[in-house]
Design an enzyme around this catalytic site. Structure first.
Site, PDB file in Angstrom:
ATOM      1  N   LYS A 228       0.865  -1.186   0.000  1.00 30.87           N
ATOM      2  CA  LYS A 228       0.000   0.000   0.000  1.00 30.87           C
ATOM      3  C   LYS A 228       0.899   1.233   0.000  1.00 30.87           C
ATOM      4  O   LYS A 228       1.491   1.593   1.002  1.00 30.87           O
ATOM      5  CB  LYS A 228      -0.916   0.041   1.236  1.00 30.87           C
ATOM      6  CG  LYS A 228      -1.975   1.132   1.107  1.00 30.87           C
ATOM      7  CD  LYS A 228      -2.324   1.839   2.393  1.00 30.87           C
ATOM      8  CE  LYS A 228      -1.536   3.042   2.746  1.00 30.87           C
ATOM      9  NZ  LYS A 228      -1.518   4.187   1.825  1.00 30.87           N
ATOM     10  N   ALA A 230       1.874   5.379  -0.470  1.00 28.36           N
ATOM     11  CA  ALA A 230       1.269   6.608   0.066  1.00 28.36           C
ATOM     12  C   ALA A 230       0.317   7.215  -0.964  1.00 28.36           C
ATOM     13  O   ALA A 230       0.514   7.060  -2.168  1.00 28.36           O
ATOM     14  CB  ALA A 230       2.365   7.605   0.414  1.00 28.36           C
ATOM     15  N   GLU A 231      -0.668   7.934  -0.456  1.00 32.14           N
ATOM     16  CA  GLU A 231      -1.645   8.569  -1.350  1.00 32.14           C
ATOM     17  C   GLU A 231      -0.963   9.511  -2.347  1.00 32.14           C
ATOM     18  O   GLU A 231      -1.332   9.560  -3.523  1.00 32.14           O
ATOM     19  CB  GLU A 231      -2.665   9.370  -0.526  1.00 32.14           C
ATOM     20  CG  GLU A 231      -3.725  10.030  -1.391  1.00 32.14           C
ATOM     21  CD  GLU A 231      -4.436  11.176  -0.685  1.00 32.14           C
ATOM     22  OE1 GLU A 231      -5.666  11.123  -0.556  1.00 32.14           O
ATOM     23  OE2 GLU A 231      -3.752  12.132  -0.277  1.00 32.14           O
ATOM     24  N   GLY A 297       7.280   4.865   7.904  1.00 33.50           N
ATOM     25  CA  GLY A 297       6.443   6.058   8.015  1.00 33.50           C
ATOM     26  C   GLY A 297       6.601   6.677   9.381  1.00 33.50           C
ATOM     27  O   GLY A 297       7.617   6.460  10.064  1.00 33.50           O
ATOM     28  N   GLY A 302       3.032   4.031  12.962  1.00 31.82           N
ATOM     29  CA  GLY A 302       3.684   2.771  13.360  1.00 31.82           C
ATOM     30  C   GLY A 302       3.032   2.171  14.600  1.00 31.82           C
ATOM     31  O   GLY A 302       2.819   0.959  14.689  1.00 31.82           O
ATOM     32  N   GLU A 319      10.117   0.998  10.359  1.00 27.41           N
ATOM     33  CA  GLU A 319      11.108   2.053  10.087  1.00 27.41           C
ATOM     34  C   GLU A 319      10.392   3.372  10.307  1.00 27.41           C
ATOM     35  O   GLU A 319       9.646   3.821   9.440  1.00 27.41           O
ATOM     36  CB  GLU A 319      11.623   1.934   8.643  1.00 27.41           C
ATOM     37  CG  GLU A 319      12.398   0.670   8.348  1.00 27.41           C
ATOM     38  CD  GLU A 319      13.770   0.668   9.004  1.00 27.41           C
ATOM     39  OE1 GLU A 319      14.221   1.729   9.460  1.00 27.41           O
ATOM     40  OE2 GLU A 319      14.389  -0.405   9.064  1.00 27.41           O
ATOM     41  N   ARG A 347      18.999  17.153   1.714  1.00 24.78           N
ATOM     42  CA  ARG A 347      18.578  16.135   0.747  1.00 24.78           C
ATOM     43  C   ARG A 347      17.051  16.058   0.756  1.00 24.78           C
ATOM     44  O   ARG A 347      16.426  16.110   1.828  1.00 24.78           O
ATOM     45  CB  ARG A 347      19.191  14.783   1.118  1.00 24.78           C
ATOM     46  CG  ARG A 347      19.073  13.749   0.032  1.00 24.78           C
ATOM     47  CD  ARG A 347      20.142  12.683   0.195  1.00 24.78           C
ATOM     48  NE  ARG A 347      19.934  11.890   1.396  1.00 24.78           N
ATOM     49  CZ  ARG A 347      19.489  10.647   1.417  1.00 24.78           C
ATOM     50  NH1 ARG A 347      19.202  10.032   0.296  1.00 24.78           N
ATOM     51  NH2 ARG A 347      19.337   9.998   2.542  1.00 24.78           N
TER      52      ARG A 347
HETATM   53  P1  NAP Z   1       2.706   8.409   7.612  1.00 24.76           P
HETATM   54  O1  NAP Z   1       1.677   9.474   7.696  1.00 24.76           O
HETATM   55  O2  NAP Z   1       2.873   7.525   8.795  1.00 24.76           O
HETATM   56  O3  NAP Z   1       2.349   7.572   6.300  1.00 24.76           O
HETATM   57  C1  NAP Z   1       3.110   6.476   5.882  1.00 24.76           C
HETATM   58  C2  NAP Z   1       2.209   5.464   5.209  1.00 24.76           C
HETATM   59  O4  NAP Z   1       1.250   4.984   6.152  1.00 24.76           O
HETATM   60  C3  NAP Z   1       1.391   6.055   4.052  1.00 24.76           C
HETATM   61  O5  NAP Z   1       1.225   5.066   3.077  1.00 24.76           O
HETATM   62  C4  NAP Z   1       0.069   6.374   4.718  1.00 24.76           C
HETATM   63  O6  NAP Z   1      -1.004   6.475   3.819  1.00 24.76           O
HETATM   64  C5  NAP Z   1      -0.063   5.188   5.630  1.00 24.76           C
HETATM   65  N1  NAP Z   1      -0.990   5.379   6.742  1.00 24.76           N
HETATM   66  C6  NAP Z   1      -1.290   6.520   7.395  1.00 24.76           C
HETATM   67  N2  NAP Z   1      -2.160   6.252   8.389  1.00 24.76           N
HETATM   68  C7  NAP Z   1      -2.406   4.921   8.349  1.00 24.76           C
HETATM   69  C8  NAP Z   1      -3.215   4.023   9.136  1.00 24.76           C
HETATM   70  N3  NAP Z   1      -3.958   4.449  10.165  1.00 24.76           N
HETATM   71  N4  NAP Z   1      -3.208   2.711   8.821  1.00 24.76           N
HETATM   72  C9  NAP Z   1      -2.451   2.252   7.791  1.00 24.76           C
HETATM   73  N5  NAP Z   1      -1.690   3.041   7.023  1.00 24.76           N
HETATM   74  C10 NAP Z   1      -1.659   4.365   7.301  1.00 24.76           C
HETATM   75  O7  NAP Z   1       4.139   9.015   7.301  1.00 24.76           O
HETATM   76  P2  NAP Z   1       4.502  10.100   6.203  1.00 24.76           P
HETATM   77  O8  NAP Z   1       4.207  11.438   6.764  1.00 24.76           O
HETATM   78  O9  NAP Z   1       3.905   9.733   4.914  1.00 24.76           O
HETATM   79  O10 NAP Z   1       6.088   9.885   6.073  1.00 24.76           O
HETATM   80  C11 NAP Z   1       6.995  10.615   6.809  1.00 24.76           C
HETATM   81  C12 NAP Z   1       7.416   9.848   8.043  1.00 24.76           C
HETATM   82  O11 NAP Z   1       8.052   8.640   7.636  1.00 24.76           O
HETATM   83  C13 NAP Z   1       8.459  10.604   8.830  1.00 24.76           C
HETATM   84  O12 NAP Z   1       8.190  10.481  10.197  1.00 24.76           O
HETATM   85  C14 NAP Z   1       9.753   9.902   8.476  1.00 24.76           C
HETATM   86  O13 NAP Z   1      10.761  10.018   9.442  1.00 24.76           O
HETATM   87  C15 NAP Z   1       9.286   8.496   8.308  1.00 24.76           C
HETATM   88  N6  NAP Z   1      10.240   7.730   7.468  1.00 24.76           N
HETATM   89  C16 NAP Z   1      11.012   6.794   8.080  1.00 24.76           C
HETATM   90  C17 NAP Z   1      11.945   6.085   7.331  1.00 24.76           C
HETATM   91  C18 NAP Z   1      12.812   5.045   7.983  1.00 24.76           C
HETATM   92  O14 NAP Z   1      13.416   4.251   7.256  1.00 24.76           O
HETATM   93  N7  NAP Z   1      12.914   4.992   9.293  1.00 24.76           N
HETATM   94  C19 NAP Z   1      12.077   6.319   5.964  1.00 24.76           C
HETATM   95  C20 NAP Z   1      11.259   7.292   5.369  1.00 24.76           C
HETATM   96  C21 NAP Z   1      10.334   7.990   6.146  1.00 24.76           C
HETATM   97  P3  NAP Z   1      -1.434   7.927   3.252  1.00 24.76           P
HETATM   98  O15 NAP Z   1      -0.332   8.411   2.409  1.00 24.76           O
HETATM   99  O16 NAP Z   1      -2.660   7.672   2.476  1.00 24.76           O
HETATM  100  O17 NAP Z   1      -1.662   8.798   4.447  1.00 24.76           O
END
Ligand code: NAP
EC number: 1.2.1.24
Length: 548
Positions: A228, A230-231, A297, A302, A319, A347
């Site tokens: 799945k 991201a949107e 995410g 998480g 992650e 970056r």
């Molecule tokens: P996010 O809001 O947690 O979204 C990540 C993914 O989860 C998206 O596909 C999102 O879908 C989905 N999602 C959101 N709510 C959900 C739910 N209740 N149930 C199931 N899936 C759900 O994170 P983001 O803002 O897109 O990404 C940025 C974050 O990712 C930052 O905190 C960053 O540090 C972290 N990140 C970590 C790593 C690592 O390797 N540690 C790498 C890259 C990014 P939608 O897009 O439809 O909301």
């Protein structure tokens, strides 16, 4: 490992018979003009890439389930964050589609697990080759949907493809063990077996690499996946499916599907809108046919997925977010530290999980570092549309992200921070923010304890090594950390004391497919990439072989 419910009914089928029709894939979907008008203020510039610049063949809009492109009852729009231009309407999958994808992945698992490691390896290698052949088109898709400067998008496609290459090699290096127990008539064997179906949920900031980092390991181990994305960035995930199909389309028709390409159902993609993410996420993460959840995410999401995992005791890889400290000690080489700061902070316009979030600079070197850092930012950073030559800083993913950076800057200034450069929204449009350097920053400011995910570099002045470590370790997350020092004893001490999963010593770019990526504390569980990454998709089985 998931019990193979279909083993008795379909387990006798092997790839050749299970996926005989997989080269006859109808091209469903296609680009539909977005019905929503492109939003944004008057200053928005023309779309430098444009739909005309993207490969129509790779721009798929339907879900990809069981080797077929399937439309959904509804669609959602995807936009270029730089210009607001509509890129297309994508299938908005719901619970029904999610369950169907899990079922397809499970059926495929019954066969895929039996494919030899050598063959899985060779298929992953072909997928890698096809990514490389299509790298320019794939990079343009990343820039169009995420806003990332094209040069960085090219870098991501290589990084992404390298995970397939790496895990194609690791697929053949999964070893078991033989253990000699006190009982002379027995031997203990340890087998490593694929876990089963993995639910893979990924973010927008690395729309390709965050998928292959998981999927490469999963497929190498013998697992199948439901992705799945991201949107904001579904096109990259769907393009990976299209690329992967490439070697089915080019086949000698006499070849069996099993000899040709990654079989139907092994890689499934179910895009969905943010509105459906919660229920789709819950559907795939609680399904009894899914044995593993692999998520990249935010820490907030998480934790929700960990709750889903708990109910049916699934294996997890998480992650999550970080708050990377970047420490500059008095003994550091200023030029080296500034080069590292530029790389680790800016970056992807500050939108990576390992981006430096706070700069801790020792009193003796502070002024020289801040001066040189500001000069480097002014000289080297150019804000613009990611498709334009020379752009180093694209837009943020959406206006909410800009609001977060703006809020952190305003909060810091109201509490006494000084703006050295930048500090406000950029004239290019609603999703752009000026690269910003703040000094006189203190720990009571939002930007020091909340992940920024934008082009803001706040500098805190400190006096002693102990003080810097205490500030860095005060965070409840611990993904990456960086420090600059020329003192070997200090390097050992600090590297060992920082509470993070990855440390850059005199280095601001640390990601590489060969090295273990992951965090401690609330930054997550498990490691991706490296020789350890495949273990996340393998189960140990102990076999006691008696009567010898
Ligand atoms: P996010 O809001 O947690 O979204 C990540 C993914 O989860 C998206 O596909 C999102 O879908 C989905 N999602 C959101 N709510 C959900 C739910 N209740 N149930 C199931 N899936 C759900 O994170 P983001 O803002 O897109 O990404 C940025 C974050 O990712 C930052 O905190 C960053 O540090 C972290 N990140 C970590 C790593 C690592 O390797 N540690 C790498 C890259 C990014 P939608 O897009 O439809 O909301």
């Amino acid at each position: 490992m998931a019990t193979c419910f279909w083993l008795r009914s379909c387990g006798a089928q092997r790839l050749g018979s299970t996926f005989p029709g997989c080269r006859l894939r109808p091209r469903a979907g296609g680009l539909v003009p977005a019905s929503r008008p492109a939003p944004g203020p008057a200053q928005l510039r023309g779309y430098a890439g444009g739909l005309a610049g993207l490969s129509a063949a790779l721009l798929r809009t339907d879900s990809f389930v069981g080797g077929r492109w399937l439309p959904a009852a509804a669609t959602f729009p995807v936009q270029d964050p730089a210009s607001g231009a509509a890129l297309g309407m994508v299938a908005d999958c719901g619970v029904r589609e999610a369950r169907a994808a899990v079922r397809a992945a499970y059926e495929a698992f019954c066969s895929w697990r039996e494919v030899s490691a050598k063959e899985r390896s060779s298929l992953l290698r072909k997928w890698y080759n096809l990514m490389i052949q299509n790298k320019d088109d794939l990079a343009r898709i990343i820039t169009a949907e995420s806003g990332k400067p094209l040069k960085e998008a090219h870098g991501e496609i290589l990084y992404s493809a390298f995970f397939l290459e790496w895990f194609s090699e690791e697929a053949r290096r999964v070893y078991g063990d033989i253990i000699y127990t006190p009982a002379k008539d027995r031997r203990a064997l340890v087998l490593k077996q694929p876990i089963g179906v993995a639910a893979v949920i990924t973010p927008w900031n690395f729309p390709s690499a965050m998928i292959t980092r998981k999927v490469g390991a999963a497929l190498a181990a013998g697992c199948t996946v439901v992705v799945k994305p991201a949107e904001d960035t579904p096109f990259s995930a769907l393009a990976l499916a299209e690329v992967n199909q490439g070697f089915l389309l080019d086949l000698d028709p006499l070849l069996l599907a099993s000899q040709a390409g990654i079989p139907s159902g092994v890689y499934n993609v179910i895009p969905c809108s943010r509105k459906n993410a919660k229920e789709v996420g819950e559907a795939i993460c609680t399904d009894p046919l899914v044995s593993k959840i692999s998520f990249t995410g935010s820490t907030t999401t998480g934790k929700i997925l960990l709750h889903h995992a708990a109910n049916s005791v699934k294996r997890v890889s998480m992650e999550l977010g970080g708050l990377a400290p970047f420490i500059v000690f008095d003994s550091a080489n200023v030029d080296q530290a500034v080069a590292g700061a530029m790389a680790s902070k800016f970056r992807n316009t500050g939108q990576t999980c390992v981006c430096s979030n706070q700069f801790l600079v020792q009193r003796g070197i502070h002024d020289a570092f801040v001066k040189a850092f500001a000069e480097a930012m002014k000289k080297n950073l150019r804000v613009g549309n990611g498709f334009e030559e020379g752009t180093t800083q694209g837009p943020l993913i959406n206006e909410k992200a800009v609001e977060k950076v703006e809020k952190q800057v305003n909060d810091a200034v109201s509490k006494g921070a000084t703006i050295v450069t930048g500090g406000k929204r950029h004239q290019l449009g609603k999703n752009f923010f000026e690269p910003t350097l703040l000094c006189n920053v203190t720990q009571d400011m939002l930007c020091t304890h909340e992940e920024t995910f934008g082009p803001l570099a706040p500098v805190i002045k400190f006096n002693t090594e102990e003080e810097a470590i205490a500030i860095a370790n005060a965070a409840d997350v611990g993904l990456a950390g960086y420090f600059y020092s020329q003192d070997p004893a200090q390097i050992w001490r600090v590297a060992e004391q920082l509470e993070v999963g990855m440390v850059g010593v005199n280095e601001g770019l640390i990601s590489s497919v060969e090295c273990p990526f992951g965090g401690v504390k609330q930054s997550g569980l498990g490691r991706e990439g490296s020789k350890y990454g495949i273990d996340e998709y393998l189960e140990l089985k102990y076999v006691c072989y008696g009567g010898l």
